[in-house]
Scaffold this motif. Structure first.
Motif, short mmCIF file in Angstrom:
data_model
loop_
_atom_site.label_atom_id
_atom_site.label_comp_id
_atom_site.label_asym_id
_atom_site.label_seq_id
_atom_site.Cartn_x
_atom_site.Cartn_y
_atom_site.Cartn_z
N LYS A 225 0.81 -1.22 0.00
CA LYS A 225 0.00 0.00 0.00
C LYS A 225 0.84 1.27 0.00
N GLU A 228 -0.31 4.75 -1.22
CA GLU A 228 -1.01 5.71 -0.35
C GLU A 228 -0.11 6.88 0.03
N GLU A 288 -3.48 -1.91 -11.84
CA GLU A 288 -4.24 -1.64 -10.62
C GLU A 288 -3.78 -0.35 -9.94
N LYS A 292 -5.82 3.26 -8.92
CA LYS A 292 -5.76 3.84 -7.59
C LYS A 292 -5.14 5.24 -7.58
#
Length: 339
Positions: A225, A228, A288, A292
């Motif tokens: 992640k 982020e 992907e 995002k």
């Protein structure tokens, strides 16, 4: 009808006499302890290779040889596992090539920036004289065999908070890098400020501004992640790091000679299958990440040519002088890259 005691003893005696002949043909199953630092799931390149190997091995030799998989550093951290593979207390390990530089410093050349432009080039070099040379050197120094050179899930790129698209824009940017001389020197030459910190601290370091970005592969960015805390990817593709599977001498000798060809064939088949999956995983991870909010900027051909020339004249040349045995390997890889 019942047997007399004499006939019973005669029959059991005959069976006992024939038992050694039977046992000579029946071989006890060989279980090989196989270590990995990654998780046991389909998003881990180590596990993908292991799954294919286990299936191919089962098809080739049945239950005569099996791999007992130990993920997540269950058998110890990689640097310790290397030593245990050498002495035979652990049979095999799958890892990046760089960890074996503690035993074979020459293999560190594969971590030098811009050595390859694709995993196809890596495969060609490692399945040719370059890989054969490394294997011969490792056998002589550590008694270990490199069974195969597989692929990680895509090349390593630069991920940052602010958009960076050129060599000029990377100047002075603090980037987290692996704490190895090859990585540190690569990014110094590119003009960044390489900052070696543990991977476990990377998310917080990027979030709080200790570093402005990092270099890694898309699959790891997605799984951890890290998208982020960064929103831009400069596709430098500075490293196509090979994944290797190594077995110790004692462990190889545990595999019956009659089964070794089938074992090695299963290894080769597993690598071919894993490379296809690794490429698919890399592409799907990028797709992907785009959904995002991550933006991707390919490195220009001009910037790539400029930085490679710097690497060749400074980093690669210094490495070849320090480890003369690598000089012909640099030449071999250059020919493959130019083909």
């Amino acid at each position: 009808m019942t047997f007399s005691r004499r006939r019973f003893l005669q029959s059991t005696g005959a069976a006992a006499l024939s038992a050694p002949a039977f046992l000579a043909h029946a071989q006890a199953p060989v279980a090989l302890r196989f270590s990995s630092s990654m998780t046991a799931d389909e998003n881990a390149a180590h596990y993908v290779w292991y799954q294919r190997m286990q299936a191919n091995l089962k098809a080739a030799v049945g239950d005569a040889v099996r791999l007992d998989y130990f993920p997540n550093n269950q058998l110890g951290k990689e640097s310790d596992v290397v030593q245990q593979v050498k002495v035979g207390s652990i049979d095999m390990m799958v890892t990046g090539s760089s960890i074996w530089a503690t035993v074979l410093p020459e293999i560190g050349m594969l971590d030098l920036g811009y050595m390859f432009d694709s995993y196809a080039q890596v495969a060609k070099a490692m399945e040719g004289p370059v890989g054969a040379t490394f294997n011969d050197m490792l056998q002589k120094r550590a008694g270990c065999t490199i069974l195969t050179w597989a692929s990680h899930f895509g090349p390593r790129n630069v991920y940052t908070k602010q958009q960076i698209k050129t060599l000029a824009e990377i100047k002075g940017v603090k980037l987290r890098v692996l704490p190895t001389p090859a990585f540190i020197e690569t990014f110094k030459i590119m003009g960044a400020i390489p900052t070696p910190i543990p991977f476990g601290e990377l998310y917080m370091s990027a979030q709080t501004g200790v570093v402005e970005g990092f270099e890694h592969d898309a699959g790891t960015v997605l799984a951890s992640k890290l998208n982020e805390v960064t929103k831009s990817c400069w596709q430098t593709e500075h490293l196509f790091s090979p994944m290797i599977v190594v077995i110790g001498r004692r462990s190889m000798e545990r595999i019956p000679a009659s089964l070794r060809p089938a074992f090695l064939k299963a290894v080769a088949e597993s690598t071919q299958q894993e490379r296809v999956i690794a490429n698919e995983k890399a592409n799907s991870a990028i797709a992907e990440l785009k959904t995002k909010g991550m933006t991707f900027f390919p490195m220009s051909a001009a910037d790539r040519s400029t930085v490679r020339k710097e690497m060749q004249s400074r980093l690669w040349a210094d490495f070849a002088r320090q480890y003369p045995a690598t000089a012909p390997m640099f030449d071999s890889i250059a020919k493959i890259r130019a083909a």
